[in-house]
Design a protein around this motif. Structure first.
Motif, mmCIF file in Angstrom:
data_model
loop_
_atom_site.group_PDB
_atom_site.id
_atom_site.type_symbol
_atom_site.label_atom_id
_atom_site.label_comp_id
_atom_site.label_asym_id
_atom_site.label_seq_id
_atom_site.Cartn_x
_atom_site.Cartn_y
_atom_site.Cartn_z
ATOM 1 N N ALA A 175 0.919 -1.211 -0.028
ATOM 2 C CA ALA A 175 -0.144 -0.022 -0.065
ATOM 3 C C ALA A 175 0.814 1.468 -0.094
ATOM 4 O O ALA A 175 0.700 1.979 -0.775
ATOM 5 C CB ALA A 175 -0.874 -0.066 1.177
ATOM 6 N N HIS A 176 1.969 1.371 0.605
ATOM 7 C CA HIS A 176 2.711 2.505 0.855
ATOM 8 C C HIS A 176 3.471 2.802 -0.558
ATOM 9 O O HIS A 176 3.857 3.838 -0.723
ATOM 10 C CB HIS A 176 3.615 2.349 2.173
ATOM 11 C CG HIS A 176 3.120 2.317 3.306
ATOM 12 N ND1 HIS A 176 3.697 1.845 4.650
ATOM 13 C CD2 HIS A 176 1.737 2.633 3.869
ATOM 14 C CE1 HIS A 176 2.920 2.075 5.678
ATOM 15 N NE2 HIS A 176 1.773 2.620 5.095
ATOM 16 N N ALA A 177 4.007 1.404 -0.962
ATOM 17 C CA ALA A 177 4.487 1.626 -2.484
ATOM 18 C C ALA A 177 3.666 2.364 -3.275
ATOM 19 O O ALA A 177 3.964 3.076 -4.245
ATOM 20 C CB ALA A 177 4.982 0.381 -2.992
ATOM 21 N N ALA A 178 2.137 2.183 -3.172
ATOM 22 C CA ALA A 178 1.483 2.676 -4.187
ATOM 23 C C ALA A 178 0.970 3.976 -3.706
ATOM 24 O O ALA A 178 -0.012 4.590 -4.376
ATOM 25 C CB ALA A 178 0.125 1.668 -4.250
ATOM 26 N N GLY A 179 1.526 4.613 -2.587
ATOM 27 C CA GLY A 179 1.030 5.911 -2.270
ATOM 28 C C GLY A 179 -0.146 6.091 -1.279
ATOM 29 O O GLY A 179 -0.584 6.995 -1.073
ATOM 30 N N VAL A 180 -0.658 4.985 -0.733
ATOM 31 C CA VAL A 180 -1.795 4.731 0.073
ATOM 32 C C VAL A 180 -1.376 4.673 1.606
ATOM 33 O O VAL A 180 -0.742 3.779 1.890
ATOM 34 C CB VAL A 180 -2.770 3.765 -0.506
ATOM 35 C CG1 VAL A 180 -4.012 3.592 0.486
ATOM 36 C CG2 VAL A 180 -3.110 3.844 -1.770
#
Length: 413
Positions: free
Chosen positions: A121-126
């Motif tokens: 999720a963090h890699a996707a900016g979420v």
């Protein structure tokens, strides 16, 4: 009773309720689904609906084995819904309520799964912003892992961000669940990926200990502890695991690990905790520090019924069965002087096992008994001193002569 959700889905049965909405077991073109139907007052908020649609791409793009995927977003009249994968199992809160605490291997394996989901999720900016046991689902149809753990999946991505609009919360409000809020959120800073790491480390602490490190009492006191207190050590776990917990519970966001690092480190520690039984840890006193003394004849409610450590109810009068599901509830940001704690701050420090917490009912009772003992000892000392003085005076008077009692000069030779 079944109801249509948009043109493609049917909601058949309620699976659970939360402060943001209701989760239904539903049916779609591709089979069973879970449908999170947001509250009607949220659906009538045009600004929120706009944000809902804007987040569609980010939410639908999250595809990871440890994330409950969002299949669709439905905006239809008064219905605002997220259509998600159906997970056959239960949530982590339910298991924790049943077992109180987990074996370290199971706790580490579950949190490692969630960390992997967060990394994607963090890699996707979420940023999730509300990681807690209620939002971790256990897939009972999946293969068993270390300590008998089932695969863990993180759900409710994006809901906090959707509801957290400037007009709804203003600058004096924060969104989340008190026990799991990172210090920077309490201090009014924007939430970054590190807030999820802090919350997940809090979950790991809770799975091991049976209670959260800073929970208990009034929500304002819980928020203050996140900013001012140091986490109390857990005896009986490997030092490597404890140091990992301390690092991820650091007050400074930059000091915490990234989600990918946390997942990898936890899996490296699994051999160290294999076969360990659940920890035997005394739960801290649950009485609020400023709790008044009961009046004469007033019934005293047991501490466990007054305060539930795992989740702090934010809505006055909420039933315990509902309050542990509450999330995304607005709370006032405490002022700097409140965070400081003052002379009667609620900061807790490590104390010997079995010792009462300062301010608790047990502490007050011990203090009263100590004062009574000290008072009685002081009275005895005063009485003893009085008797000794009387005896000394009486002895002097009995053996004295008129000449002895005068200050006469020595006789001349």
């Amino acid at each position: 009773m079944a109801r249509k959700i948009g043109s493609r889905y049917t909601a058949n049965q309620i699976l659970g309720r939360g402060s943001a909405g209701t989760v239904w077991l539903g049916e779609g073109p591709e089979g069973p689904v879970a449908i999170k139907l947001l509250r009607e007052d949220l659906a009538s908020d045009q600004e929120l609906v706009g944000r809902f649609v804007q987040e569609r791409t980010a939410l639908l793009g999250l595809d990871h084995p440890n994330v409950v995927s969002v299949r669709d977003l439905v905006v239809d009249g008064n219905d605002l819904a997220l259509v998600m994968d159906l997970v056959r199992g239960t949530d982590l809160r339910t298991r924790l309520d049943r077992e109180r605490r987990l074996a370290p291997a199971a706790a580490v394996a579950i949190v490692a799964d969630v960390a992997d989901g967060l990394a994607a999720a963090h890699a996707a900016g979420v940023v999730h912003r509300d990681v807690k046991p209620e939002n971790v689902l256990l897939d009972m149809q999946g293969p068993l892992g270390p300590g008998g753990s089932h695969p863990a999946l993180l759900t409710d991505f994006g809901v906090a961000k959707l509801i957290d609009s400037p007009r709804r919360t203003r600058a004096t409000k924060i969104i989340g669940t008190p026990d799991y809020l990172a210090p920077e959120i309490v201090e009014g800073l924007p939430p970054r990926a590190a807030v999820d790491i802090y919350a997940l480390a809090t979950v790991l602490y809770e799975l091991l200990a049976g209670f959260t490190p800073f929970g208990g009492g009034h929500p304002g006191a819980v928020l203050r502890r996140h900013v001012t207190e140091t986490v109390v050590p857990l005896p009986g776990i490997p030092d490597e695991l404890w140091q990992l917990l301390v690092q991820c519970l650091a007050k400074a966001p930059a000091s915490r690990l990234r989600a990918s690092e946390l997942g990898a480190r936890l899996r490296e520690l699994l051999p160290l905790v294999a076969g360990m039984p659940p920890l035997d840890v005394d739960e801290p006193d649950t009485e609020p520090a400023d709790e008044p003394e009961p009046a004469a004849g007033e019934a005293v409610t047991p501490a466990r019924e007054r305060v539930r450590r795992g989740a702090v109810p934010l809505v006055p009068g909420a039933k315990p069965a509902d309050s542990n599901r509450d999330t995304h509830t607005s709370m006032r940001v405490p002022a700097p002087d409140e965070l400081a704690g003052g002379a009667r701050g609620t900061a807790r420090v490590p104390r010997p096992a079995g010792a009462p917490r300062p301010g608790s009912a047990r502490h007050r009772a011990v203090t009263r008994r100590r004062r009574m003992v000290l008072g009685a000892a002081a009275a005895l000392l005063v009485a003893a001193a009085g008797v000794g003085t009387w005896l000394a005076t009486s002895g002097d008077d009995a053996g004295a002569t008129p000449q002895d009692s005068k200050h006469s000069a020595p006789a001349s030779p």
